[in-house]
Design an enzyme around this catalytic site. Structure first.
Site, PDB file in Angstrom:
ATOM      1  CG  ASN A  84     -12.633 -34.216   0.785  1.00  0.00           C
ATOM      2  OD1 ASN A  84     -12.447 -35.247   0.144  1.00  0.00           O
ATOM      3  ND2 ASN A  84     -13.759 -33.547   0.746  1.00  0.00           N
ATOM      4  CG  HIS A 114      13.941 -24.298   3.486  1.00  0.00           C
ATOM      5  ND1 HIS A 114      14.639 -25.441   3.744  1.00  0.00           N
ATOM      6  CD2 HIS A 114      12.779 -24.688   2.914  1.00  0.00           C
ATOM      7  CE1 HIS A 114      13.934 -26.490   3.326  1.00  0.00           C
ATOM      8  NE2 HIS A 114      12.801 -26.061   2.834  1.00  0.00           N
ATOM      9  N   GLY A 141     -11.131 -26.150   0.166  1.00  0.00           N
ATOM     10  CA  GLY A 141     -10.226 -26.876  -0.717  1.00  0.00           C
ATOM     11  C   GLY A 141      -9.101 -26.012  -1.258  1.00  0.00           C
ATOM     12  CB  THR A 164       0.845 -15.186   4.860  1.00  0.00           C
ATOM     13  OG1 THR A 164       0.012 -14.032   4.928  1.00  0.00           O
ATOM     14  CG2 THR A 164       0.849 -15.738   3.438  1.00  0.00           C
ATOM     15  CE  LYS A 165       1.317 -10.360   7.588  1.00  0.00           C
ATOM     16  NZ  LYS A 165       1.185  -8.947   7.363  1.00  0.00           N
ATOM     17  NE  ARG A 179      -7.848  -8.909   0.937  1.00  0.00           N
ATOM     18  CZ  ARG A 179      -7.494  -9.675  -0.070  1.00  0.00           C
ATOM     19  NH1 ARG A 179      -6.598 -10.604   0.089  1.00  0.00           N
ATOM     20  NH2 ARG A 179      -8.035  -9.551  -1.262  1.00  0.00           N
TER      21      ARG A 179
END
Length: 186
Positions: A84, A114, A141, A164-165, A179
């Site tokens: 989208n 980084h 979204g 993040t995982k 989660r």
């Protein structure tokens, strides 16, 4: 000796100012500008650009401009992928996207990262970790998908989540950090 591109694609520290990498990013940005400037009635032109920019397995890929990425050539798209409006893919490492995947507006996929050490960051070297998104995934979204994440087939990522995982197959996952909430029945 490995090229900077080889280092980049191997998740090693690399120099982003390497001439080859700069030329490849420039090529992608010119194609993206043409895509983003295209009109809704220029479907053939959009298909041509998409085929030139990405590794695709099917012509049924739909991208609502504006769209942004670093290289394009590091993105592999399955059949019937939909982005989208206003999505960003920092494809410094490989991004594998399965078939029948839908991305809501303003989804951002970041393979780039980084070094954590300030002294290492001062060298100007960067690194990246690949991302894989299985088939039949819906990404809501405003989702951020961070480096090195794998999202299993059939999962749904709720709007505004920060992934993040790794997320397993067939689940609804939401939040910051994202989660698992429950399984998704097909």
């Amino acid at each position: 000796m490995k090229s900077e591109k080889d280092k980049m694609l191997s998740s090693e520290l690399y120099d982003p100012l390497d001439p080859q990498l700069c030329a490849e990013r420039r090529r992608a940005r010119l194609l993206i500008k043409t895509l983003n400037d295209s009109r809704d009635d220029q479907l053939e032109e959009r298909r041509r650009i998409i085929q030139e920019l990405f590794k695709i397995t099917d012509e049924e890929v739909w991208i609502e401009p504006p769209f942004f990425c670093d290289y394009g050539s590091n993105i592999t798209l399955g059949n019937k992928v939909f982005f989208n409006f206003n999505c960003v893919v920092l494809d410094v490492a490989e991004v594998l996207i399965g078939s029948n995947v839908m991305f809501g507006p303003a989804v951002q996929i970041y393979t780039a990262t980084h070094p954590l050490s300030a002294s290492d960051r001062r060298t100007g070297l960067e690194l990246a970790k690949p991302i894989e998104i299985g088939s039949d995934v819906w990404v809501g979204g405003g989702v951020l998908i961070l480096p090195g994440v794998r999202i299993g087939a059939g999962s749904v990522i709720g709007a505004g989540s920060v992934v993040t995982k790794d997320i397993p197959e067939g689940v609804l996952a939401v939040g910051n950090p994202c989660r698992v909430i429950r399984e998704v029945k097909d």
